[in-house]
Design a protein around this motif. Structure first.
Motif, mmCIF file in Angstrom:
data_model
loop_
_atom_site.group_PDB
_atom_site.id
_atom_site.type_symbol
_atom_site.label_atom_id
_atom_site.label_comp_id
_atom_site.label_asym_id
_atom_site.label_seq_id
_atom_site.Cartn_x
_atom_site.Cartn_y
_atom_site.Cartn_z
ATOM 1 N N ALA A 46 -75.259 55.893 -25.242
ATOM 2 C CA ALA A 46 -74.307 54.978 -25.887
ATOM 3 C C ALA A 46 -75.019 54.123 -26.935
ATOM 4 O O ALA A 46 -74.503 53.935 -28.045
ATOM 5 C CB ALA A 46 -73.640 54.098 -24.844
ATOM 6 N N LEU A 47 -76.210 53.623 -26.601
ATOM 7 C CA LEU A 47 -76.973 52.842 -27.584
ATOM 8 C C LEU A 47 -77.405 53.706 -28.757
ATOM 9 O O LEU A 47 -77.441 53.244 -29.893
ATOM 10 C CB LEU A 47 -78.191 52.200 -26.920
ATOM 11 C CG LEU A 47 -77.903 51.011 -26.021
ATOM 12 C CD1 LEU A 47 -79.169 50.572 -25.301
ATOM 13 C CD2 LEU A 47 -77.320 49.860 -26.813
ATOM 14 N N TRP A 48 -77.726 54.953 -28.490
ATOM 15 C CA TRP A 48 -78.120 55.886 -29.544
ATOM 16 C C TRP A 48 -76.979 56.047 -30.555
ATOM 17 O O TRP A 48 -77.185 56.118 -31.759
ATOM 18 C CB TRP A 48 -78.478 57.220 -28.913
ATOM 19 C CG TRP A 48 -79.155 58.223 -29.797
ATOM 20 C CD1 TRP A 48 -79.360 58.155 -31.145
ATOM 21 C CD2 TRP A 48 -79.727 59.452 -29.386
ATOM 22 N NE1 TRP A 48 -80.020 59.269 -31.586
ATOM 23 C CE2 TRP A 48 -80.254 60.085 -30.527
ATOM 24 C CE3 TRP A 48 -79.830 60.100 -28.165
ATOM 25 C CZ2 TRP A 48 -80.878 61.318 -30.470
ATOM 26 C CZ3 TRP A 48 -80.459 61.324 -28.116
ATOM 27 C CH2 TRP A 48 -80.974 61.930 -29.257
ATOM 28 N N VAL A 49 -75.762 56.080 -30.050
ATOM 29 C CA VAL A 49 -74.593 56.253 -30.920
ATOM 30 C C VAL A 49 -74.224 54.947 -31.624
ATOM 31 O O VAL A 49 -73.885 54.941 -32.812
ATOM 32 C CB VAL A 49 -73.394 56.782 -30.094
ATOM 33 C CG1 VAL A 49 -72.114 56.755 -30.895
ATOM 34 C CG2 VAL A 49 -73.692 58.175 -29.575
ATOM 35 N N ILE A 50 -74.331 53.821 -30.904
ATOM 36 C CA ILE A 50 -73.847 52.537 -31.421
ATOM 37 C C ILE A 50 -74.829 51.868 -32.384
ATOM 38 O O ILE A 50 -74.418 51.332 -33.414
ATOM 39 C CB ILE A 50 -73.527 51.583 -30.251
ATOM 40 C CG1 ILE A 50 -72.341 52.122 -29.452
ATOM 41 C CG2 ILE A 50 -73.243 50.177 -30.744
ATOM 42 C CD1 ILE A 50 -72.108 51.397 -28.151
ATOM 43 N N LEU A 51 -76.123 51.885 -32.042
ATOM 44 C CA LEU A 51 -77.097 51.158 -32.860
ATOM 45 C C LEU A 51 -77.339 51.854 -34.204
ATOM 46 O O LEU A 51 -77.529 53.071 -34.249
ATOM 47 C CB LEU A 51 -78.440 51.044 -32.126
ATOM 48 C CG LEU A 51 -78.481 50.123 -30.926
ATOM 49 C CD1 LEU A 51 -79.860 50.176 -30.280
ATOM 50 C CD2 LEU A 51 -78.145 48.715 -31.318
ATOM 51 N N PRO A 52 -77.362 51.084 -35.271
ATOM 52 C CA PRO A 52 -77.669 51.679 -36.574
ATOM 53 C C PRO A 52 -79.166 51.964 -36.703
ATOM 54 O O PRO A 52 -79.989 51.318 -36.059
ATOM 55 C CB PRO A 52 -77.238 50.600 -37.572
ATOM 56 C CG PRO A 52 -77.364 49.328 -36.817
ATOM 57 C CD PRO A 52 -77.038 49.658 -35.378
ATOM 58 N N LEU A 53 -79.487 52.898 -37.538
ATOM 59 C CA LEU A 53 -80.883 53.243 -37.816
ATOM 60 C C LEU A 53 -81.490 52.141 -38.671
ATOM 61 O O LEU A 53 -80.826 51.575 -39.546
ATOM 62 C CB LEU A 53 -80.949 54.586 -38.553
ATOM 63 C CG LEU A 53 -82.299 55.248 -38.684
ATOM 64 C CD1 LEU A 53 -82.914 55.500 -37.314
ATOM 65 C CD2 LEU A 53 -82.162 56.564 -39.422
ATOM 66 N N ALA A 54 -82.736 51.794 -38.397
ATOM 67 C CA ALA A 54 -83.415 50.722 -39.134
ATOM 68 C C ALA A 54 -83.468 51.063 -40.623
ATOM 69 O O ALA A 54 -83.700 52.219 -40.983
ATOM 70 C CB ALA A 54 -84.818 50.531 -38.596
ATOM 71 N N PRO A 55 -83.252 50.073 -41.458
ATOM 72 C CA PRO A 55 -83.315 50.333 -42.912
ATOM 73 C C PRO A 55 -84.741 50.640 -43.338
ATOM 74 O O PRO A 55 -85.704 50.217 -42.707
ATOM 75 C CB PRO A 55 -82.822 49.014 -43.524
ATOM 76 C CG PRO A 55 -83.008 47.986 -42.476
ATOM 77 C CD PRO A 55 -82.929 48.689 -41.157
ATOM 78 N N ASN A 56 -84.868 51.371 -44.432
ATOM 79 C CA ASN A 56 -86.186 51.653 -44.993
ATOM 80 C C ASN A 56 -86.809 50.371 -45.518
ATOM 81 O O ASN A 56 -86.125 49.510 -46.070
ATOM 82 C CB ASN A 56 -86.086 52.665 -46.151
ATOM 83 C CG ASN A 56 -85.759 54.046 -45.653
ATOM 84 O OD1 ASN A 56 -86.118 54.427 -44.551
ATOM 85 N ND2 ASN A 56 -85.042 54.796 -46.470
ATOM 86 N N GLU A 57 -88.103 50.262 -45.362
ATOM 87 C CA GLU A 57 -88.769 49.029 -45.811
ATOM 88 C C GLU A 57 -89.229 49.138 -47.233
ATOM 89 O O GLU A 57 -89.496 50.116 -47.777
ATOM 90 C CB GLU A 57 -89.952 48.742 -44.901
ATOM 91 C CG GLU A 57 -89.513 48.408 -43.509
ATOM 92 C CD GLU A 57 -90.689 48.079 -42.611
ATOM 93 O OE1 GLU A 57 -91.832 48.020 -43.097
ATOM 94 O OE2 GLU A 57 -90.447 47.855 -41.431
#
Length: 65
Positions: free
Chosen positions: A54-65
């Motif tokens: 569920a967290l894998w689906v809900i959490l957004p991927l970290a933005p590129n730095e």
């Protein structure tokens, strides 16, 4: 500058980035998060794995730095 701390899936990931993202958010080693995830999954007969997905689906991927 935005100093707000946000929870993201990490780009430094083995599977989904959830453990590494949680570890980065709370400032500890991702290996500890992975070990705890396996321990909780085994102790809850797989129920914790549902929360991980569920967290894998809900959490957004970290933005590129």
């Amino acid at each position: 500058m935005n100093t707000e701390k946000r929870l993201y899936r990490s780009r430094n990931a083995l599977v989904g980035g959830v453990c590494a993202g949680v570890a980065e958010y709370f400032s500890f080693d991702p290996l500890v998060a992975r070990i705890l995830t396996v321990a909780f999954t085994l102790s809850t007969a797989g129920l914790f794995a549902v929360a991980y997905v569920a967290l894998w689906v809900i959490l957004p991927l970290a933005p590129n730095e």
